[in-house]
Each structure stands twice: as C-alpha cells, then as structure tokens.
Design a protein around this motif. Structure first.
Motif, PDB file in Angstrom:
ATOM      1  N   GLN A  70     -35.512  14.319 -31.526  1.00  0.00           N
ATOM      2  CA  GLN A  70     -36.047  15.487 -30.833  1.00  0.00           C
ATOM      3  C   GLN A  70     -36.737  16.396 -31.848  1.00  0.00           C
ATOM      4  O   GLN A  70     -36.220  17.442 -32.235  1.00  0.00           O
ATOM      5  CB  GLN A  70     -34.919  16.237 -30.106  1.00  0.00           C
ATOM      6  CG  GLN A  70     -34.188  15.412 -29.054  1.00  0.00           C
ATOM      7  CD  GLN A  70     -34.995  15.245 -27.787  1.00  0.00           C
ATOM      8  OE1 GLN A  70     -34.963  16.081 -26.887  1.00  0.00           O
ATOM      9  NE2 GLN A  70     -35.712  14.129 -27.697  1.00  0.00           N
ATOM     10  N   ASN A 130     -38.799  15.391 -24.832  1.00  0.00           N
ATOM     11  CA  ASN A 130     -37.992  16.297 -25.652  1.00  0.00           C
ATOM     12  C   ASN A 130     -37.404  17.356 -24.722  1.00  0.00           C
ATOM     13  O   ASN A 130     -38.140  18.074 -24.050  1.00  0.00           O
ATOM     14  CB  ASN A 130     -38.854  16.939 -26.740  1.00  0.00           C
ATOM     15  CG  ASN A 130     -38.026  17.702 -27.759  1.00  0.00           C
ATOM     16  OD1 ASN A 130     -37.195  18.537 -27.409  1.00  0.00           O
ATOM     17  ND2 ASN A 130     -38.265  17.435 -29.042  1.00  0.00           N
ATOM     18  N   ASP A 132     -41.171  10.234 -32.432  1.00  0.00           N
ATOM     19  CA  ASP A 132     -40.021  10.112 -31.543  1.00  0.00           C
ATOM     20  C   ASP A 132     -40.259   9.021 -30.508  1.00  0.00           C
ATOM     21  O   ASP A 132     -39.361   8.245 -30.176  1.00  0.00           O
ATOM     22  CB  ASP A 132     -39.738  11.444 -30.846  1.00  0.00           C
ATOM     23  CG  ASP A 132     -39.386  12.564 -31.817  1.00  0.00           C
ATOM     24  OD1 ASP A 132     -39.180  12.271 -33.016  1.00  0.00           O
ATOM     25  OD2 ASP A 132     -39.319  13.725 -31.371  1.00  0.00           O
TER      26      ASP A 132
END
Length: 325
Positions: free
Chosen positions: A310, A230, A208
C-alpha cells in the motif's frame, strides 16, 4: 519453460516483465507490428508478434509456456467505434483463455480492472462481491471489462486454473502511451483542466499492482478475484488535483462546476472528436461519468491473502511526475 505476458509492451505488462526477469524467469511477450516497444526495448525478453483476436498467433505464442499473464486489453475511454473494445477485451480474452486451456497452461492471471466492479448503494468501497451494476451508463470500456471476466470465468468451469486481478487507476513510471490514468496527471501538469467537479476514484501504485500480479500467480486461489487498489486512496477529484499540484508546483484547478455543466461541455467535446478532430476529447462523457460516480475500491482481500503493498499516494504521484518531466 517460459512465462507468457500478452500485451507485454503495455504499462502493466512491461513492468511485470521487468519484475519477472529480476526473479530469474524466462519471459516471452506478445506485441503487434505497430506496437510502441519503448518500455521493453532494453529488457531481455522474447518478443513474438501476436494479436489476441487471432487464434493462430496466440496458439504459437503460448507454445511451451507454463504460466500466462493476460494483460493485453484496450484501455480507452473514447474510440471512433466501440466494437473494437468488445473485439479485443471480450473476444480476445475468450481466444486467449481457450488456447490456455487447450495447451494445459499451469496457471493464468487475468488482468481485469476496477471498471468491472459495481458500486454500492450506500457509497461504501466495493469489495470483490459487488457485482457490476452500471448497465444504464454510457461506459463501453467498463462493460467490456466486466464481460471479459464473465467469458474467462466460463473456462474455470472447464478446468482452466485462472485467477483474476482488478487494478484500480494505476499510476507510476514507464507509462509511455500514456494510459488514460497517466494522461490525467499530464493534463493537470499542462493546465488543461480549468475546473473540477464532485467525484473521485481509487488509485494504486504500479509497483503494488505488479506485486499483486506475482502474488496472484503464486498464492491466488483458482476461480477467485482480487482487487488491487489502495484502501487509503479512495480520493476525490479535488483532493487528487490538489495533490498533483502540490507535488509538481503547478496550479491545480480550483473552480468547481456542476456535473450537468461539465457533461454538456463533455458532450460538445465528443461531437468535435467524432466529426472534426478525430482525436480523443479532453473528457469523454463516459470517463466523466465514471469519475462522477466515485467508484471506491476495497482491497482488504488482496492485502490479507496476497500481502498487497500500500504505497502512499503522494510518493506514487511524485515518482510519476518526475518520470514524465
């Protein structure tokens, strides 16, 4: 024309190099002569020796590059001399940004950290507008990352096309050193923690973070900063240790102790590190304080503007544990 990644052998830098190669880019990375290059030895990247504290070497490394990812930094919660944090993270950033401006680099992405964020008065997650406010704490790494952003921001006013990204605590594969993030997982796996305390942190998957870096280069607005965390992963230490234990099959710490007791133990460990072992303590007071403060991150801006992924934390921890084993 190449893309330069400073600190390209590091956890974030090497993962970024791999992704950019997959996208067909020519990648140049800076390393130092004593660098551990395990993470990039099999990658088709151009390696150049450079130190962010040496302006001449950075000038040579940047020559011919149109894009720059400045990931090089000291990520240490304990050092015998904190001045090194300032020299690398602050002065090193100044040198790199100065050369990028001088050579007309088309766009720069600076890898900062959740460390540069402040904490809200009401305990809500911090978005990009929450200024650093931890001056009274013993957190030299955090201060160095905030000052690094401040130094870089001055070059934006001079015309440098800069975007700042702030990863939270990054977990995933290929953390060879390991970083303090990976070390935390390893310490749980090896049963080094006998207790936990109130506090926590935000965690994010390495994949991510890399997606966020690439999107910041392509879509990030000049002069803006983006939190790469996140929104589901503002997690307490107890929950984090329990999740690592659940995924790995090891016993997680189950004894809760007061912060004052943990701090006393940490200070004793620091004395041993400074004067006896000369090796990092299990928990440096600064690291303990960061976790006790429970700095939560709000990454809504990056999710919206950069389409930041996420990845579920359980999946991230499973891959991290499997890779270490």
């Amino acid at each position: 024309m190449s893309t330069l990644i400073t600190g390209g052998n590091g956890f974030v830098g090497s993962a970024l190099a791999k992704k950019l190669l997959e996208q067909g880019e020519d990648v140049r990375v800076t390393i130092r002569k004593e660098s551990n290059t395990s993470a990039i030895d099999e990658l088709d990247v151009e390696k150049v020796y450079a130190d962010v504290r040496d302006q001449g070497s950075i000038a040579k490394a940047l020559k011919g590059c149109r894009k720059l990812y400045h990931t090089a930094a000291l990520y240490k919660v304990w050092l015998p001399d904190d001045q090194e944090l300032h020299d690398v993270n602050v002065e090193g950033t100044r040198i790199v940004m100065q050369e990028a401006l001088k050579q007309g680099v088309e766009k720069v992405v600076l890898t900062s950290s959740i460390a540069a964020l402040g904490i809200t008065a009401n305990g809500e997650p911090s978005d990009e507008q929450v200024r650093f406010n931890l001056w009274d704490t013993r957190l030299p790494y955090e201060i160095s990352k905030y000052e690094s952003e401040e130094v870089a921001g001055k070059f934006v006013k001079q015309g440098l096309p800069l975007v700042i990204v702030r990863p939270s605590l990054v977990l995933g594969e290929q953390d060879f050193y390991p970083t303090p993030s990976g070390q935390l997982v390893l310490d749980v796996l090896h049963g080094r923690y006998l207790f936990y305390l109130d506090g926590g942190i935000n965690l994010v998957d390495i994949n991510d973070v890399i997606a966020g870096h690439c999107a910041a280069m392509d879509l990030g607005k000049i002069g803006e900063s983006y939190n790469l965390g996140n929104n589901r992963n503002n997690i307490s230490l107890k929950e984090l240790f329990s999740l690592i234990g659940e995924v790995s099959g090891v016993s997680a710490p189950w004894i809760k102790i007061p912060y004052s007791v943990a701090l006393a133990y940490s200070n004793l460990s620091l004395l041993m590190a400074n004067y006896v072992t000369h090796k990092p303590p299990l928990f440096a007071p600064g690291a303990l304080e960061v976790l006790h403060l429970f700095k939560k991150m709000d990454s809504t801006k990056a999710i919206s503007q950069l389409e930041l992924p996420q990845t579920p934390l359980k999946e991230t921890i499973r891959r991290t544990v499997d890779w270490y084993r």
